[in-house]
Design a protein around this motif. Structure first.
Motif, PDB file in Angstrom:
ATOM      1  N   LEU A  98       0.862  -1.180   0.000  1.00 56.76           N
ATOM      2  CA  LEU A  98       0.000   0.000   0.000  1.00 56.76           C
ATOM      3  C   LEU A  98       0.901   1.234   0.000  1.00 56.76           C
ATOM      4  O   LEU A  98       1.743   1.401   0.890  1.00 56.76           O
ATOM      5  N   ASP A  99       0.719   2.080  -1.005  1.00 56.72           N
ATOM      6  CA  ASP A  99       1.526   3.292  -1.141  1.00 56.72           C
ATOM      7  C   ASP A  99       0.844   4.436  -0.397  1.00 56.72           C
ATOM      8  O   ASP A  99      -0.245   4.877  -0.782  1.00 56.72           O
ATOM      9  N   LEU A 100       1.488   4.912   0.671  1.00 57.98           N
ATOM     10  CA  LEU A 100       0.924   6.005   1.468  1.00 57.98           C
ATOM     11  C   LEU A 100       1.503   7.364   1.089  1.00 57.98           C
ATOM     12  O   LEU A 100       1.283   8.355   1.780  1.00 57.98           O
ATOM     13  N   GLY A 101       2.239   7.404  -0.017  1.00 63.01           N
ATOM     14  CA  GLY A 101       2.845   8.653  -0.462  1.00 63.01           C
ATOM     15  C   GLY A 101       4.261   8.799   0.044  1.00 63.01           C
ATOM     16  O   GLY A 101       5.217   8.837  -0.738  1.00 63.01           O
ATOM     17  N   VAL A 102       4.419   8.876   1.360  1.00 65.40           N
ATOM     18  CA  VAL A 102       5.758   9.026   1.944  1.00 65.40           C
ATOM     19  C   VAL A 102       6.450   7.678   2.123  1.00 65.40           C
ATOM     20  O   VAL A 102       7.661   7.615   2.286  1.00 65.40           O
ATOM     21  N   MET A 103       5.667   6.589   2.102  1.00 71.36           N
ATOM     22  CA  MET A 103       6.239   5.261   2.284  1.00 71.36           C
ATOM     23  C   MET A 103       5.284   4.189   1.776  1.00 71.36           C
ATOM     24  O   MET A 103       4.093   4.444   1.580  1.00 71.36           O
ATOM     25  N   ARG A 104       5.837   2.999   1.542  1.00 71.58           N
ATOM     26  CA  ARG A 104       5.031   1.840   1.160  1.00 71.58           C
ATOM     27  C   ARG A 104       5.030   0.861   2.310  1.00 71.58           C
ATOM     28  O   ARG A 104       6.076   0.603   2.921  1.00 71.58           O
ATOM     29  N   ILE A 105       3.866   0.322   2.639  1.00 76.59           N
ATOM     30  CA  ILE A 105       3.763  -0.628   3.747  1.00 76.59           C
ATOM     31  C   ILE A 105       3.126  -1.924   3.264  1.00 76.59           C
ATOM     32  O   ILE A 105       2.404  -1.943   2.262  1.00 76.59           O
ATOM     33  N   GLN A 106       3.410  -3.004   3.984  1.00 76.52           N
ATOM     34  CA  GLN A 106       2.803  -4.305   3.719  1.00 76.52           C
ATOM     35  C   GLN A 106       1.936  -4.672   4.922  1.00 76.52           C
ATOM     36  O   GLN A 106       2.423  -5.232   5.901  1.00 76.52           O
ATOM     37  N   PRO A 107       0.640  -4.343   4.865  1.00 78.28           N
ATOM     38  CA  PRO A 107      -0.238  -4.521   6.026  1.00 78.28           C
ATOM     39  C   PRO A 107      -0.313  -5.941   6.554  1.00 78.28           C
ATOM     40  O   PRO A 107      -0.596  -6.145   7.740  1.00 78.28           O
ATOM     41  N   SER A 108      -0.061  -6.934   5.707  1.00 74.18           N
ATOM     42  CA  SER A 108      -0.150  -8.325   6.170  1.00 74.18           C
ATOM     43  C   SER A 108       0.831  -8.601   7.305  1.00 74.18           C
ATOM     44  O   SER A 108       0.563  -9.450   8.170  1.00 74.18           O
ATOM     45  N   GLU A 109       1.973  -7.895   7.324  1.00 68.41           N
ATOM     46  CA  GLU A 109       2.947  -8.097   8.398  1.00 68.41           C
ATOM     47  C   GLU A 109       2.369  -7.684   9.746  1.00 68.41           C
ATOM     48  O   GLU A 109       2.685  -8.281  10.772  1.00 68.41           O
ATOM     49  N   LEU A 110       1.527  -6.645   9.743  1.00 68.47           N
ATOM     50  CA  LEU A 110       0.907  -6.181  10.986  1.00 68.47           C
ATOM     51  C   LEU A 110       0.051  -7.271  11.610  1.00 68.47           C
ATOM     52  O   LEU A 110      -0.011  -7.403  12.835  1.00 68.47           O
ATOM     53  N   LEU A 111      -0.600  -8.074  10.763  1.00 69.20           N
ATOM     54  CA  LEU A 111      -1.512  -9.108  11.274  1.00 69.20           C
ATOM     55  C   LEU A 111      -0.779 -10.247  11.968  1.00 69.20           C
ATOM     56  O   LEU A 111      -1.391 -10.985  12.748  1.00 69.20           O
ATOM     57  N   LYS A 112       0.528 -10.413  11.724  1.00 68.28           N
ATOM     58  CA  LYS A 112       1.276 -11.454  12.421  1.00 68.28           C
ATOM     59  C   LYS A 112       1.287 -11.207  13.929  1.00 68.28           C
ATOM     60  O   LYS A 112       1.371 -12.148  14.719  1.00 68.28           O
ATOM     61  N   ILE A 113       1.218  -9.930  14.311  1.00 66.58           N
ATOM     62  CA  ILE A 113       1.156  -9.568  15.725  1.00 66.58           C
ATOM     63  C   ILE A 113      -0.277  -9.273  16.153  1.00 66.58           C
ATOM     64  O   ILE A 113      -0.729  -9.692  17.224  1.00 66.58           O
ATOM     65  N   ALA A 114      -1.019  -8.565  15.293  1.00 67.42           N
ATOM     66  CA  ALA A 114      -2.387  -8.153  15.651  1.00 67.42           C
ATOM     67  C   ALA A 114      -3.328  -9.342  15.812  1.00 67.42           C
ATOM     68  O   ALA A 114      -4.220  -9.325  16.672  1.00 67.42           O
ATOM     69  N   MET A 115      -3.114 -10.422  15.020  1.00 59.73           N
ATOM     70  CA  MET A 115      -4.036 -11.557  15.072  1.00 59.73           C
ATOM     71  C   MET A 115      -3.977 -12.286  16.412  1.00 59.73           C
ATOM     72  O   MET A 115      -5.012 -12.490  17.057  1.00 59.73           O
ATOM     73  N   PRO A 116      -2.800 -12.691  16.875  1.00 61.34           N
ATOM     74  CA  PRO A 116      -2.772 -13.341  18.196  1.00 61.34           C
ATOM     75  C   PRO A 116      -3.182 -12.404  19.324  1.00 61.34           C
ATOM     76  O   PRO A 116      -3.808 -12.842  20.292  1.00 61.34           O
ATOM     77  N   LEU A 117      -2.852 -11.113  19.212  1.00 68.51           N
ATOM     78  CA  LEU A 117      -3.295 -10.151  20.216  1.00 68.51           C
ATOM     79  C   LEU A 117      -4.821 -10.111  20.286  1.00 68.51           C
ATOM     80  O   LEU A 117      -5.416 -10.140  21.372  1.00 68.51           O
ATOM     81  N   MET A 118      -5.451 -10.057  19.127  1.00 70.27           N
ATOM     82  CA  MET A 118      -6.910  -9.949  19.055  1.00 70.27           C
ATOM     83  C   MET A 118      -7.592 -11.178  19.662  1.00 70.27           C
ATOM     84  O   MET A 118      -8.514 -11.062  20.490  1.00 70.27           O
ATOM     85  N   LEU A 119      -7.151 -12.355  19.274  1.00 72.15           N
ATOM     86  CA  LEU A 119      -7.805 -13.567  19.758  1.00 72.15           C
ATOM     87  C   LEU A 119      -7.516 -13.809  21.238  1.00 72.15           C
ATOM     88  O   LEU A 119      -8.390 -14.285  21.971  1.00 72.15           O
ATOM     89  N   ALA A 120      -6.308 -13.473  21.684  1.00 74.24           N
ATOM     90  CA  ALA A 120      -6.005 -13.601  23.115  1.00 74.24           C
ATOM     91  C   ALA A 120      -6.892 -12.653  23.926  1.00 74.24           C
ATOM     92  O   ALA A 120      -7.397 -13.011  25.000  1.00 74.24           O
ATOM     93  N   TRP A 121      -7.080 -11.432  23.402  1.00 72.93           N
ATOM     94  CA  TRP A 121      -7.977 -10.465  24.070  1.00 72.93           C
ATOM     95  C   TRP A 121      -9.409 -10.982  24.084  1.00 72.93           C
ATOM     96  O   TRP A 121     -10.100 -10.887  25.103  1.00 72.93           O
TER      97      TRP A 121
END
Length: 375
Positions: A98-121
């Protein structure tokens, strides 16, 4: 006195045993990288510095505060994945950035941490009143981002996110009565694929739910010699390197497959082949022992965690580390399809290294704050 306080503030969040193992792995990585791809060593050191800094920051945050981040991170991650599907950048046939203008990010990497956090919560919120519907809800929360990531397509990352969520669900108390039929179905499917390889691996045969390149990866796994200079090249060259290493290896910077650049992606996905060729079986056993100690330390932290959230999260992150290692070594040795999963703390890369260190930082946070609660 002031210097002592500063030093204590720096080292207090760090789990000594876990950090010592990380230093061993990172030091070994530097040695291997100097052989496999010396021109990337400076960038790798910068990546390591960023990753360790991120680990320290997360290790300083209490699990209670991390728990508050679970839902926002998950929601933001899913929204970004949807944004990628709608107008993400396409590179090499995949739409992952995803091109945010100032940088490009790969959101799928965020889910490697967000997914276990979400389900544990989620399971922390449902503590004491768990029912079958709660596992159904958890499965739905897991299925959405996994589907979005797999559709990019990014089979490796979707597998890692899926495994991290499944570990949470398993540790939360999923019945073996539900697990066993799924395992049996998987065994039957794998057996059927192996038995009918000649028929289903024909070019004109389509596999439901899989793209052609994914089908080719599975067929190449079954017989890489059918396309030795094409799709089977990675596996064949890696197996040659692994086999030629013997007990003690050919010596640092003396691996022919490595130095003559026959091993593709030798600094990332296939770095295990470099280790096998230059350091041999003894080097592999040392690496495996270090990785195993990291996993066991994580599971020990999980076993002594103070809350359901901490216990589930620590257990899932520890076994996710195992998944990284198992899948990477499996694809390099030819027992799993090539799916682009790095060897944890060893393969070159920035994003994956930061993600792994964030996970280790969370483990350190859980270990530290349990000690503080006991005091």
């Amino acid at each position: 006195m002031i210097l002592q306080r500063i030093w204590r503030a720096i080292i207090n969040p760090i789990d000594p045993f876990l950090f010592a193992l990380m230093v061993l792995l990172i030091g070994f990585t530097t040695l291997v990288m100097l052989s496999a791809s010396p021109d990337r060593i400076e960038a790798q050191l910068i990546n390591t510095g960023v990753a360790l800094s991120a680990m320290w920051v997360v290790a300083s945050i209490s699990p209670q505060r991390l728990q508050l981040l679970a839902l926002p991170l998950y929601v933001v991650g899913v929204i970004l994945l949807i944004a990628v599907a709608v107008f993400g950048d396409i590179s090499k046939g995949a739409q992952r950035w995803l091109d945010l203008g100032v940088m490009r990010i790969q959101p799928s990497e965020l889910l490697k941490i967000a997914m276990p956090l979400m389900l544990a919560w989620y399971f922390q919120m449902r503590e004491g009143s768990l029912a079958v519907r709660d596992f159904v809800v958890a499965a739905a929360l897991l299925a959405l981002p996994v589907y979005l990531i797999a559709s990019q397509p990014d089979l490796g990352t979707s597998l890692l996110v899926l495994s991290s969520g499944l570990f949470i669900i398993f540790f939360a108390g999923l019945s073996w009565k539900l697990i066993t039929p799924v395992m049996l179905a998987g065994i039957i499917a794998i057996t059927a694929i192996i038995a009918t390889e000649d028929q289903i691996c024909q070019p004109d045969v389509k596999w439901p739910g899989l793209r052609d390149y994914q089908k080719h990866r599975v067929c190449t796994l079954l017989d890489p010699n059918k396309d030795p200079l094409g799709k089977g090249f990675h596996t064949i060259q890696a197996e040659i390197a692994i086999g030629s290493g013997g007990w003690l290896g050919k010596g640092w910077r003396n691996g022919t497959q490595t130095q003559l650049e026959f091993i593709p992606e030798r600094h990332t996905d296939f770095i295990f082949a470099v280790i096998s060729e230059e350091f041999g079986l003894i080097g592999n056993l040392g690496l495996l022992l270090t990785l195993l100690l990291v996993i066991l330390r994580g599971l020990l932290i999980a076993a002594h965690a103070a809350t359901v959230f901490s216990r589930l999260l620590a257990g899932a992150l520890s076994l996710s580390f195992f998944t990284y290692a198992f899948v990477n070594m499996g694809m390099v040795t030819g027992i799993l399809p090539v799916v682009g999963v790095p060897l944890p703390l060893v393969s070159y890369g920035g994003t994956a290294l930061v993600t792994l260190c964030l996970g280790l930082g969370i483990l350190m946070s859980i270990a530290r704050h349990r000690t503080l609660l006991q005091k």
